[in-house]
Design a protein around this motif. Structure first.
Motif, mmCIF file in Angstrom:
data_model
loop_
_atom_site.group_PDB
_atom_site.id
_atom_site.type_symbol
_atom_site.label_atom_id
_atom_site.label_comp_id
_atom_site.label_asym_id
_atom_site.label_seq_id
_atom_site.Cartn_x
_atom_site.Cartn_y
_atom_site.Cartn_z
ATOM 1 N N GLY A 299 -0.026 -0.905 -0.473
ATOM 2 C CA GLY A 299 -0.119 0.014 -0.180
ATOM 3 C C GLY A 299 0.755 1.082 -0.214
ATOM 4 O O GLY A 299 0.029 1.884 -0.224
ATOM 5 N N TRP A 300 1.912 1.697 -0.258
ATOM 6 C CA TRP A 300 2.853 2.260 0.213
ATOM 7 C C TRP A 300 2.795 2.815 -1.366
ATOM 8 O O TRP A 300 3.212 2.338 -2.451
ATOM 9 N N THR A 301 2.080 3.926 -1.354
ATOM 10 C CA THR A 301 2.677 4.399 -3.194
ATOM 11 C C THR A 301 3.454 5.471 -2.899
ATOM 12 O O THR A 301 4.468 5.761 -4.132
ATOM 13 N N SER A 302 4.712 5.485 -2.017
ATOM 14 C CA SER A 302 6.326 6.550 -2.386
ATOM 15 C C SER A 302 7.227 5.695 -1.306
ATOM 16 O O SER A 302 6.707 5.250 0.048
ATOM 17 N N ARG A 303 8.115 5.243 -2.263
ATOM 18 C CA ARG A 303 9.360 4.336 -1.527
ATOM 19 C C ARG A 303 10.429 5.770 -0.462
ATOM 20 O O ARG A 303 10.297 4.314 -0.050
ATOM 21 N N GLN A 304 9.872 6.424 -0.698
ATOM 22 C CA GLN A 304 10.853 7.189 0.381
ATOM 23 C C GLN A 304 9.678 7.188 1.368
ATOM 24 O O GLN A 304 10.368 7.318 2.777
ATOM 25 N N GLN A 305 8.530 6.921 1.260
ATOM 26 C CA GLN A 305 7.782 7.555 2.401
ATOM 27 C C GLN A 305 7.983 5.726 2.914
ATOM 28 O O GLN A 305 8.230 5.351 4.192
ATOM 29 N N ILE A 317 17.128 0.259 7.001
ATOM 30 C CA ILE A 317 16.824 0.254 5.512
ATOM 31 C C ILE A 317 16.499 -0.468 5.166
ATOM 32 O O ILE A 317 17.259 -1.428 5.317
ATOM 33 N N PRO A 318 15.622 -1.146 4.784
ATOM 34 C CA PRO A 318 15.212 -2.066 4.504
ATOM 35 C C PRO A 318 15.777 -3.229 3.312
ATOM 36 O O PRO A 318 16.163 -1.289 2.041
#
Length: 324
Positions: A299-305, A317-318
């Motif tokens: 559900g994340w539309t922003s990779r940075q978020q 960091i993943p």
């Protein structure tokens, strides 16, 4: 095929339609938007060209008309926002009127209402959002007395107009990507569009309405049932209204229960659950699964978020890991 350019206005698999003459135009509008419509002054050479893409609860259309005609249409159970790039559009819907020219966005219909107006050789991008998403975002799902009504069909300031166009551009691009077939991703984009429309176009919804009180006690057992539902359906589109319906409560009552018994909001719990699932996927190290794919899946539309949320939860960091 419709003679329009191949741009980000039309994400995903595209359907191209050319409707010539009154009967075909009427059929096309009914088929695409589910509306009854009457047309006047449509000459025999009139042509409507539509290039459509639909992803979940959102449709993005490029609509081009080569003539001027009047219409009497609706109702539709969608929120339709036009972004006029050329030509003119004039309408009255729900007692509110507006007339726009090129490069202006416009609410085309009051939710659930009719509209009358005139189309003047327009070229527009039309974004249509199913009303169940808009109702979920505005928390009006369970209260018919709080019917949404737009008090202006246009954005009151240039800044708000730009805000809608930026959101619409983002949505069109996002729904083109490899994650666009994911139902959770589609729902996130649809809710972003609905929220932007509520913020940009003046209406009777107020942000404080999300937290209006209803006198009903929510016990810990009910909250646990709601949490179990979220755990089971974390990969599906979820909103407070959806979860509340499952446990037969209003969204506000369930929200109060979560804050009392779980010390978080409903959507905080949803986000934590999805982040844990994303962590499990990355730890499992399924071959060919990238961090971006896992983020989009949950559900994340922003990779940075996603990177920020993950680091805050797990202190790192993943990274994509390969199973032994």
């Amino acid at each position: 095929m419709v003679d329009v350019d191949d741009s980000a206005d039309s994400p995903g698999p595209r359907e191209a339609i050319v409707a010539r003459g009154e009967n075909r135009v009427l059929e096309t509008l009914h088929d695409l938007y589910g509306m009854g419509v009457g047309l006047r002054n449509l000459h025999s050479g009139s042509q409507l060209m539509i290039q459509r893409s639909r992803r979940g609860a959102v449709a993005v259309d490029r609509v081009v008309s080569n003539s001027t005609f009047s219409f009497d249409a609706g109702p539709i159970d969608s929120l339709m926002v036009l972004y006029l790039r050329d030509g003119g559009y004039e309408t009255t819907t729900g007692g509110v009127s507006a007339q726009v020219g090129g490069w202006e966005p416009l609410i085309a219909f009051q939710p659930g209402g009719n509209a009358i107006g005139t189309v003047d050789r327009m070229d527009t991008r039309t974004i249509t959002i199913d009303m169940h998403v808009v109702r979920a975002v505005s928390d009006t799902v369970h209260d018919d007395r709080r019917r949404l009504h737009f008090t202006s069909l246009t954005a009151p300031t240039p800044g708000l107009r730009q805000a809608w166009m930026a959101t619409a551009d983002y949505a069109a691009r996002a729904l083109e990507g490899e994650s666009a077939t994911n139902a959770l991703f589609q729902d996130s984009v649809a809710r972003a569009l609905a929220g932007a429309a509520l913020a940009v176009f003046p209406n009777t919804f107020q942000a404080d309405d999300l937290h209006y009180a209803r006198a009903r006690f929510t016990g810990a057992a009910t909250v646990r049932r709601a949490q179990a539902f979220i755990e089971a359906c974390a990969a599906e589109p979820l909103t407070p209204a959806v979860v509340a319906t499952h446990v037969s409560l209003s969204a506000a009552a369930l929200e109060n229960g979560f804050r009392q018994h779980a010390s978080c909001s409903v959507m905080d719990f949803v986000a934590r659950t999805r982040l844990r699932r994303a962590h499990d996927d990355l730890t499992a190290g399924t071959a060919g699964t990238s961090v971006a794919q896992v983020a989009a899946r949950w559900g994340w539309t922003s990779r940075q978020q996603f990177l920020s949320d993950y680091r805050r939860a797990y202190g790192e960091i993943p990274q994509q890991r390969t199973a032994p």
